[in-house]
Design a protein around this motif. Structure first.
Motif, PDB file in Angstrom:
ATOM      1  N   LYS A  60      33.615 -16.121 -12.133  1.00  0.00           N
ATOM      2  CA  LYS A  60      32.561 -15.394 -11.439  1.00  0.00           C
ATOM      3  C   LYS A  60      32.589 -15.633  -9.936  1.00  0.00           C
ATOM      4  O   LYS A  60      32.108 -14.821  -9.166  1.00  0.00           O
ATOM      5  CB  LYS A  60      31.184 -15.810 -11.977  1.00  0.00           C
ATOM      6  CG  LYS A  60      30.912 -15.364 -13.380  1.00  0.00           C
ATOM      7  CD  LYS A  60      29.521 -15.817 -13.807  1.00  0.00           C
ATOM      8  CE  LYS A  60      29.246 -15.452 -15.243  1.00  0.00           C
ATOM      9  NZ  LYS A  60      27.923 -15.943 -15.682  1.00  0.00           N
ATOM     10  N   LYS A  61      33.116 -16.774  -9.501  1.00  0.00           N
ATOM     11  CA  LYS A  61      33.111 -17.129  -8.091  1.00  0.00           C
ATOM     12  C   LYS A  61      34.122 -16.283  -7.327  1.00  0.00           C
ATOM     13  O   LYS A  61      35.189 -15.951  -7.823  1.00  0.00           O
ATOM     14  CB  LYS A  61      33.451 -18.602  -7.907  1.00  0.00           C
ATOM     15  CG  LYS A  61      32.402 -19.529  -8.463  1.00  0.00           C
ATOM     16  CD  LYS A  61      32.780 -20.953  -8.257  1.00  0.00           C
ATOM     17  CE  LYS A  61      31.746 -21.863  -8.894  1.00  0.00           C
ATOM     18  NZ  LYS A  61      32.120 -23.263  -8.755  1.00  0.00           N
ATOM     19  N   GLY A  62      33.772 -15.995  -6.108  1.00  0.00           N
ATOM     20  CA  GLY A  62      34.680 -15.266  -5.243  1.00  0.00           C
ATOM     21  C   GLY A  62      35.607 -16.214  -4.527  1.00  0.00           C
ATOM     22  O   GLY A  62      35.491 -17.445  -4.610  1.00  0.00           O
ATOM     23  N   LEU A  63      36.534 -15.668  -3.766  1.00  0.00           N
ATOM     24  CA  LEU A  63      37.498 -16.467  -3.031  1.00  0.00           C
ATOM     25  C   LEU A  63      36.797 -17.351  -1.998  1.00  0.00           C
ATOM     26  O   LEU A  63      37.157 -18.517  -1.822  1.00  0.00           O
ATOM     27  CB  LEU A  63      38.528 -15.564  -2.353  1.00  0.00           C
ATOM     28  CG  LEU A  63      39.629 -16.245  -1.574  1.00  0.00           C
ATOM     29  CD1 LEU A  63      40.421 -17.166  -2.483  1.00  0.00           C
ATOM     30  CD2 LEU A  63      40.533 -15.226  -0.914  1.00  0.00           C
ATOM     31  N   TYR A  64      35.796 -16.831  -1.332  1.00  0.00           N
ATOM     32  CA  TYR A  64      35.061 -17.609  -0.322  1.00  0.00           C
ATOM     33  C   TYR A  64      34.426 -18.834  -0.947  1.00  0.00           C
ATOM     34  O   TYR A  64      34.475 -19.926  -0.386  1.00  0.00           O
ATOM     35  CB  TYR A  64      34.002 -16.722   0.341  1.00  0.00           C
ATOM     36  CG  TYR A  64      33.151 -17.490   1.326  1.00  0.00           C
ATOM     37  CD1 TYR A  64      33.658 -17.830   2.575  1.00  0.00           C
ATOM     38  CD2 TYR A  64      31.860 -17.874   0.988  1.00  0.00           C
ATOM     39  CE1 TYR A  64      32.887 -18.536   3.471  1.00  0.00           C
ATOM     40  CE2 TYR A  64      31.080 -18.571   1.879  1.00  0.00           C
ATOM     41  CZ  TYR A  64      31.591 -18.914   3.130  1.00  0.00           C
ATOM     42  OH  TYR A  64      30.830 -19.622   4.012  1.00  0.00           O
ATOM     43  N   ASP A  65      33.823 -18.665  -2.120  1.00  0.00           N
ATOM     44  CA  ASP A  65      33.167 -19.794  -2.792  1.00  0.00           C
ATOM     45  C   ASP A  65      34.179 -20.847  -3.210  1.00  0.00           C
ATOM     46  O   ASP A  65      33.908 -22.042  -3.118  1.00  0.00           O
ATOM     47  CB  ASP A  65      32.400 -19.311  -4.014  1.00  0.00           C
ATOM     48  CG  ASP A  65      31.243 -18.389  -3.650  1.00  0.00           C
ATOM     49  OD1 ASP A  65      30.680 -18.583  -2.553  1.00  0.00           O
ATOM     50  OD2 ASP A  65      30.905 -17.505  -4.456  1.00  0.00           O
ATOM     51  N   LEU A  66      35.341 -20.433  -3.692  1.00  0.00           N
ATOM     52  CA  LEU A  66      36.366 -21.381  -4.117  1.00  0.00           C
ATOM     53  C   LEU A  66      36.907 -22.168  -2.933  1.00  0.00           C
ATOM     54  O   LEU A  66      37.149 -23.365  -3.029  1.00  0.00           O
ATOM     55  CB  LEU A  66      37.496 -20.656  -4.832  1.00  0.00           C
ATOM     56  CG  LEU A  66      37.116 -20.059  -6.202  1.00  0.00           C
ATOM     57  CD1 LEU A  66      38.272 -19.234  -6.750  1.00  0.00           C
ATOM     58  CD2 LEU A  66      36.717 -21.136  -7.180  1.00  0.00           C
ATOM     59  N   ILE A  67      37.116 -21.507  -1.788  1.00  0.00           N
ATOM     60  CA  ILE A  67      37.616 -22.199  -0.595  1.00  0.00           C
ATOM     61  C   ILE A  67      36.557 -23.152  -0.061  1.00  0.00           C
ATOM     62  O   ILE A  67      36.858 -24.255   0.381  1.00  0.00           O
ATOM     63  CB  ILE A  67      38.046 -21.166   0.474  1.00  0.00           C
ATOM     64  CG1 ILE A  67      39.260 -20.405  -0.019  1.00  0.00           C
ATOM     65  CG2 ILE A  67      38.344 -21.860   1.801  1.00  0.00           C
ATOM     66  CD1 ILE A  67      39.661 -19.244   0.861  1.00  0.00           C
ATOM     67  N   LYS A  68      35.312 -22.728  -0.108  1.00  0.00           N
ATOM     68  CA  LYS A  68      34.205 -23.540   0.399  1.00  0.00           C
ATOM     69  C   LYS A  68      34.057 -24.834  -0.396  1.00  0.00           C
ATOM     70  O   LYS A  68      33.686 -25.878   0.157  1.00  0.00           O
ATOM     71  CB  LYS A  68      32.913 -22.725   0.332  1.00  0.00           C
ATOM     72  CG  LYS A  68      31.757 -23.357   1.024  1.00  0.00           C
ATOM     73  CD  LYS A  68      30.558 -22.433   0.970  1.00  0.00           C
ATOM     74  CE  LYS A  68      29.340 -23.098   1.566  1.00  0.00           C
ATOM     75  NZ  LYS A  68      28.170 -22.240   1.474  1.00  0.00           N
ATOM     76  N   GLU A  69      34.348 -24.828  -1.689  1.00  0.00           N
ATOM     77  CA  GLU A  69      34.240 -26.020  -2.531  1.00  0.00           C
ATOM     78  C   GLU A  69      35.236 -27.084  -2.111  1.00  0.00           C
ATOM     79  O   GLU A  69      34.966 -28.259  -2.181  1.00  0.00           O
ATOM     80  CB  GLU A  69      34.474 -25.670  -4.002  1.00  0.00           C
ATOM     81  CG  GLU A  69      33.307 -24.996  -4.648  1.00  0.00           C
ATOM     82  CD  GLU A  69      33.579 -24.708  -6.104  1.00  0.00           C
ATOM     83  OE1 GLU A  69      34.681 -24.989  -6.589  1.00  0.00           O
ATOM     84  OE2 GLU A  69      32.670 -24.189  -6.780  1.00  0.00           O
ATOM     85  N   ASN A  70      36.428 -26.673  -1.716  1.00  0.00           N
ATOM     86  CA  ASN A  70      37.469 -27.644  -1.344  1.00  0.00           C
ATOM     87  C   ASN A  70      37.261 -28.049   0.063  1.00  0.00           C
ATOM     88  O   ASN A  70      37.251 -28.884   0.677  1.00  0.00           O
ATOM     89  CB  ASN A  70      38.855 -27.055  -1.517  1.00  0.00           C
ATOM     90  CG  ASN A  70      39.138 -26.798  -2.990  1.00  0.00           C
ATOM     91  OD1 ASN A  70      38.652 -27.518  -3.842  1.00  0.00           O
ATOM     92  ND2 ASN A  70      39.911 -25.780  -3.254  1.00  0.00           N
TER      93      ASN A  70
END
Length: 70
Positions: A60-70
């Motif tokens: 469900k997460k977008g690319l922005y959310d995945l990058i923000k987590e790291n």
């Protein structure tokens, strides 16, 4: 010492035999599926195991959310 080992082995053998009676005596006997994925009532409610829930949330997460987590 040998007597204790024999008694222990006997208790374990009896326990295994008693736990597997249904599997041994039934024609297509199987051990019950106790995993949460095997429960139909929970699946209807949308409840899955933690790994599956994490995988579904990650989709469900977008690319922005995945990058923000790291």
């Amino acid at each position: 010492m040998l007597t204790t080992l024999f008694i222990t082995f006997l208790i374990v053998a009896i326990s295994v035999a008693l736990l597997s009676i249904k599997v041994l005596l039934k024609k297509d006997g199987r051990f019950p599926n106790t995993h949460i994925e095997g429960n139909r009532a929970l699946a209807k409610k949308g409840i899955f195991c933690a790994k599956t829930m994490d995988r579904l949330e990650a989709r469900k997460k977008g690319l922005y959310d995945l990058i923000k987590e790291n």
